[in-house]
Scaffold this active site. Structure first.
Site, PDB file in Angstrom:
ATOM      1  N   ASP A 214     -14.518   5.039  -9.021  1.00  0.00           N
ATOM      2  CA  ASP A 214     -15.826   4.794  -9.602  1.00  0.00           C
ATOM      3  C   ASP A 214     -16.674   6.067  -9.589  1.00  0.00           C
ATOM      4  O   ASP A 214     -16.679   6.806  -8.603  1.00  0.00           O
ATOM      5  CB  ASP A 214     -16.520   3.685  -8.791  1.00  0.00           C
ATOM      6  CG  ASP A 214     -17.831   3.244  -9.390  1.00  0.00           C
ATOM      7  OD1 ASP A 214     -17.823   2.725 -10.522  1.00  0.00           O
ATOM      8  OD2 ASP A 214     -18.865   3.394  -8.723  1.00  0.00           O
ATOM      9  N   GLU A 274       1.669  12.325  -1.707  1.00  0.00           N
ATOM     10  CA  GLU A 274       2.553  12.060  -0.574  1.00  0.00           C
ATOM     11  C   GLU A 274       3.296  10.737  -0.748  1.00  0.00           C
ATOM     12  O   GLU A 274       4.274  10.468  -0.046  1.00  0.00           O
ATOM     13  CB  GLU A 274       1.744  12.013   0.732  1.00  0.00           C
ATOM     14  CG  GLU A 274       1.128  13.341   1.137  1.00  0.00           C
ATOM     15  CD  GLU A 274       0.293  13.202   2.406  1.00  0.00           C
ATOM     16  OE1 GLU A 274       0.513  12.233   3.161  1.00  0.00           O
ATOM     17  OE2 GLU A 274      -0.591  14.062   2.634  1.00  0.00           O
TER      18      GLU A 274
END
Length: 551
Positions: A214, A274
């Protein structure tokens, strides 16, 4: 080409790390999707109950608007606990169950992370405001008043008025770009960045496939708190805030979109990388520089995977000339940016109403979206052809609409409950009176009615999404030779295997369109595509899709 077989193969490919690249994302506003416990408010179990329907659309992922603990002053976009589910929506176990069952249906799940600000009831803010010396004293944006007691600068809130709120505990002002109950976090503080990255890791460890971020360009503010310059009247653009809001009177050079944001986005991307197959979608809220910022934030492979700006969420009609202008600007400012297009979402009037579309035009727009370069976001109910609901003032919930009524009616009209069954109580959304009224007009297009009609808008959307899945050039190929011919927008999509010619009449005049030289065959007949040999005549809201193999 067998569309169904190709779709199955493509969906299997979407399990790879680049599923987001050209993917179709379905946005769910959880308060209004499906109520499972009879309290009139949608919840996580309700979403889980409807996963079969969502999967049947052919979309690749769902984005769920915030369901974290919150006092709900801004309906979940004011977070008081980033690591827990608000009891209104269920529990963490309910979310884990949703995640598992969505993955079993082949759906990715993206959560909506609101990192620019918290609720004023978040423990971080409670500690920060308690004194000027506590360990979190600089976790939010605090500033002394001017000598006359007024706010430190002229920055404005999107929700109207000053972006600064006086706090009697610290005898300072704090920054809030939105409601006064949504204090802005201080991203210049490394501890804040680390804490928010830990929040992201919490959800990644749980198994989410990515984040919708957002107000991604609101993270950093100008450290010197310089005043924003005035914006000339002829440059004001009401795409981010309604025209009656003084927010449009400023060029927000210093209150957002600061250069320091890039380094944080790279930290967030490094964390996401990751984990295999995760993606970040950023919302860029800037009326003057949205496309430029989109390019900055998605360039290369160390920042966001994709972003969306507000160009196609505006009141301004999506004409051929405007579409070409947007893509020309995107190419000039950020040729390798990866956009994500949306015509509707939870913050703007539904596009069928915003652009005053008839049935033919409403059918044309999802086909256009599936043909444009970029990923795509669909908003719940869009696939039913829903227009904006009319919510009377006494039923309004949105503080934004209440503040600027009647010139601006707020966001409740696009947030009314999903209509599932035309004849059921509350159209199948709930057995109780819902938090916003169900629209009787929208109920005429309830899912159960459209399912039984093979020519309905719902099935049309399914066919449009299937078209993108069936053609790799549409999903992730290059876009070339965009041109405007009167009301008609034309362009080519291509990859190593095929080239697709696209022509869309976005106006009202019958127009002759010449096909490029070569041997073409028609596609999209089941969507209403007009065929031609060397040329086609396109009337209002008609389109032509032709393909040829490369090699």
């Amino acid at each position: 080409m067998n569309v169904q077989n190709n779709l199955s193969q493509t969906k299997a490919t979407k399990l790879s790390s680049d599923w987001w690249h050209g993917g179709v994302i379905y946005q769910i506003y959880p308060r209004s999707f499906q109520d499972s416990n009879g309290d009139g408010i949608g919840d996580l179990k309700g979403i889980t109950e409807r996963l079969g329907y969502i999967a049947s659309l052919g979309v690749d992922a769902i984005w769920i608007s915030p369901f974290f603990k919150s006092p709900m002053k801004d309906f979940g976009y004011d977070v008081s606990d980033y690591r827990d589910v608000d009891p209104m929506f269920g529990t963490l176990d309910d979310f884990r169950d949703l995640l598992d069952k969505a993955h079993a249906q082949g759906l990715k799940v993206m959560t909506d992370l609101v990192l620019s600000h918290t609720s004023d009831q978040h423990p971080w803010f409670s500690e920060s405001r308690s004194s000027r010396e506590n360990p979190k004293s600089d976790w939010f944006v605090w500033a002394d008043p001017k000598p006359d007691g007024t706010p430190p600068n002229n920055w404005l809130s999107i929700f109207g008025g000053s972006a600064w709120q006086w706090d009697s505990r610290r005898l300072q002002y704090y920054l809030h770009n939105f409601l006064a109950s949504q204090p802005d976090l201080n991203f210049h503080c490394t501890d804040v960045q680390d804490a928010l990255l830990d929040v992201a890791r919490f959800w990644l460890d749980m198994g989410v496939d990515g984040f919708r971020l957002d107000t991604i360009n609101f993270y950093f503010h100008d450290k010197s708190l310089r005043d924003n310059p005035a914006l000339p009247l002829d440059q004001r653009n009401a795409s981010i805030a309604p025209a009656v809001n003084p927010y449009n009177h400023q060029d927000h050079l210093f209150s957002k979109s600061q250069p320091e944001n890039i380094a944080f986005l790279e930290r967030l991307r490094a964390l996401t990388d990751e984990y295999e197959g995760r993606a970040c979608l950023g919302e860029v809220g800037d009326a003057q520089r949205g496309l430029e910022i989109m390019g900055e934030y998605t360039t290369g492979d160390k920042r966001m995977h994709m972003c969306y700006a507000f160009e196609f969420l505006e009141k301004r009609a999506l004409t051929a000339s405007y579409a070409k202008q947007v893509f020309d600007q995107l190419e000039a400012k950020a040729g390798d940016a990866w956009p994500c297009w949306a015509f509707s979402n939870h913050d703007v009037q539904r596009h069928a109403s915003r652009w005053n579309l008839d049935d033919a035009a409403t059918r044309q727009y999802p086909v256009l979206m599936m043909c444009l370069r970029g990923s795509a976001c669909l908003y719940q109910g869009e696939e039913l052809g829903l227009g904006e609901a009319d919510v009377p003032f006494e039923k309004l919930q949105d503080p934004y609409g209440i503040e600027f009524w009647p010139e601006y009616k707020g966001r409740d009209g696009c947030r009314t409950p999903m209509v599932w069954a035309a004849q059921d109580e509350q159209s199948g959304f709930s057995v109780a009176e819902p938090w916003l009224p169900v629209s009787a007009v929208q109920a005429e297009n309830a899912v159960d009615r459209l399912e039984t009609n093979p020519h309905s808008m719902l099935h049309h959307y399914r066919r449009a999404i299937a078209l993108r899945h069936a053609h790799s050039a549409l999903a992730s190929g290059a876009q070339k030779e965009m041109a405007q011919n009167g009301p008609v927008l034309t362009f080519l999509r291509e990859d190593a295997f095929e080239q697709i010619f696209c022509a869309f009449n976005l106006g009202g005049d019958l127009t002759n369109v010449e096909l490029p030289d070569g041997k073409w065959r028609a596609i999209g007949r089941d969507l209403g595509s007009v065929e031609g040999a060397s040329n086609v005549m396109l009337n209002a809201s008609q389109f032509c899709l032709m393909v040829r193999d490369k090699g």
